[in-house]
Design a protein around this motif. Sequence first.
Motif, mmCIF file in Angstrom:
data_model
loop_
_atom_site.group_PDB
_atom_site.id
_atom_site.type_symbol
_atom_site.label_atom_id
_atom_site.label_comp_id
_atom_site.label_asym_id
_atom_site.label_seq_id
_atom_site.Cartn_x
_atom_site.Cartn_y
_atom_site.Cartn_z
ATOM 1 N N ARG A 1 -26.663 -28.688 31.248
ATOM 2 C CA ARG A 1 -25.865 -28.619 32.465
ATOM 3 C C ARG A 1 -26.424 -27.603 33.467
ATOM 4 O O ARG A 1 -26.118 -27.659 34.645
ATOM 5 C CB ARG A 1 -24.429 -28.227 32.128
ATOM 6 N N GLU B 1 -25.547 -24.505 33.742
ATOM 7 C CA GLU B 1 -24.332 -23.913 34.315
ATOM 8 C C GLU B 1 -24.653 -22.695 35.181
ATOM 9 O O GLU B 1 -25.315 -21.759 34.754
ATOM 10 C CB GLU B 1 -23.370 -23.512 33.200
ATOM 11 N N LEU C 1 -27.570 -18.734 30.391
ATOM 12 C CA LEU C 1 -26.226 -18.466 30.887
ATOM 13 C C LEU C 1 -25.776 -17.053 30.540
ATOM 14 O O LEU C 1 -25.650 -16.701 29.371
ATOM 15 C CB LEU C 1 -25.252 -19.494 30.299
ATOM 16 N N ASP D 1 -24.727 -24.269 26.785
ATOM 17 C CA ASP D 1 -23.760 -24.387 27.880
ATOM 18 C C ASP D 1 -23.056 -25.741 27.846
ATOM 19 O O ASP D 1 -22.391 -26.120 28.801
ATOM 20 C CB ASP D 1 -24.415 -24.128 29.235
ATOM 21 N N SER D 2 -23.203 -26.489 26.739
ATOM 22 C CA SER D 2 -22.492 -27.754 26.532
ATOM 23 C C SER D 2 -22.617 -28.149 25.067
ATOM 24 O O SER D 2 -23.409 -27.568 24.320
ATOM 25 C CB SER D 2 -23.058 -28.858 27.438
ATOM 26 N N HIS E 1 -18.172 -23.684 24.824
ATOM 27 C CA HIS E 1 -18.942 -24.893 25.105
ATOM 28 C C HIS E 1 -19.224 -25.708 23.855
ATOM 29 O O HIS E 1 -19.290 -26.942 23.914
ATOM 30 C CB HIS E 1 -20.277 -24.530 25.762
ATOM 31 N N SER F 1 -16.568 -19.677 33.039
ATOM 32 C CA SER F 1 -17.226 -20.976 33.084
ATOM 33 C C SER F 1 -16.655 -21.836 34.205
ATOM 34 O O SER F 1 -17.408 -22.478 34.951
ATOM 35 C CB SER F 1 -17.067 -21.691 31.737
ATOM 36 N N ASP G 1 -18.313 -24.142 37.826
ATOM 37 C CA ASP G 1 -18.340 -25.612 37.813
ATOM 38 C C ASP G 1 -19.104 -26.189 38.995
ATOM 39 O O ASP G 1 -19.872 -27.152 38.850
ATOM 40 C CB ASP G 1 -16.917 -26.177 37.820
ATOM 41 N N SER H 1 -23.094 -26.378 38.704
ATOM 42 C CA SER H 1 -23.579 -26.901 37.423
ATOM 43 C C SER H 1 -23.781 -28.409 37.535
ATOM 44 O O SER H 1 -23.241 -29.062 38.424
ATOM 45 C CB SER H 1 -22.567 -26.599 36.306
ATOM 46 N N ARG I 1 -20.633 -31.368 35.255
ATOM 47 C CA ARG I 1 -20.158 -30.242 36.049
ATOM 48 C C ARG I 1 -19.230 -29.326 35.272
ATOM 49 O O ARG I 1 -19.410 -28.120 35.256
ATOM 50 C CB ARG I 1 -19.468 -30.746 37.321
ATOM 51 N N SER I 2 -18.195 -29.874 34.619
ATOM 52 C CA SER I 2 -17.220 -29.019 33.960
ATOM 53 C C SER I 2 -17.299 -29.170 32.448
ATOM 54 O O SER I 2 -17.836 -30.133 31.918
ATOM 55 C CB SER I 2 -15.803 -29.353 34.442
#
Length: 291
Positions: A54, A56, A150, A161-162, A204, A256, A260, A263, A275-276
């Motif tokens: 992402r 972020e 991040l 980050d995800s 995440h 985080s 949004d 990202s 994005r989120s």
Amino acid sequence: MAAERLTHTPRPAPVHQWPGELVEGRLVRRYERFVAEVRLGRRVVRAHCVNSGRMEGMIVPGARVWLSRAERPRALEWTWELVELDGVMVGANTALPNRLVKVALERGLVSGLSGYTVVAEQPLGPRHRVDLALDGPQGRQFLEVKNCHLVYPDGRGYFPDSHSERAVSHVQTLARFERQGIKTHVVFTLQRLDVEALRPSALHAPDFARAVRLAARAGVRFRALRFEPSVLGVWLDGEVPVELEPYDVAPVARWSAALDSTSGWVRKDGKVAGRSVTYGQPSGPYDGSEK
């Protein structure tokens, strides 16, 4: 009285030098995940974005970015290497960390891991390749590299980050080898200087955070190396702690959410993906692992 002569310790060589001079531009947008559109003077070019996650907080329109130019002809002439975020230089290329760690190991710059022959990308079971193998008098050890970009206001880096099933599988595989008596390591790379420690992100990727703690109990060693990226090259700055203890995710969720809008990427249909983050769940239908 004669002036006192000052002596300066020369700076060590960088662990990575760019193949040519980097070119500065301004980020326009990230398109279809692997393309960064960048303004160079009066024109906008498309650069390879070597990051599947992402990213972020990194997709800031108008941010200063630096591109490298391909040495040989290819579809995208440019590669996005660096971005400046709030005055901090951050590495954007996730193909670089393996090289950074390999060179640092070969130069004996990582405490406790000097004197080994370092071999890149070795098979580790039928479905996985480990990033680095270390061959020494006590046998072979395996090392996996993970890149973290991040950093939140608490000064800690958070990875990933995800949601990342791949990262979970990696640490579980290393834990199995530890139980067989083979030493294994995970080294996180932080390509920025404004970070004091690293945490597996329980916001995440709670499954990854759990897998890391279980792997640590099995004997997997977790370390984090901080690098200083610049337009002149990349230097190893030192090591920071990896914090494996559980922590409150409420402030992490607020930090985080504030990122949004900076990202993800723009899809072909004009919608924004990645994005989120949904707390405790995969971030969308894709596995957006950073590495």
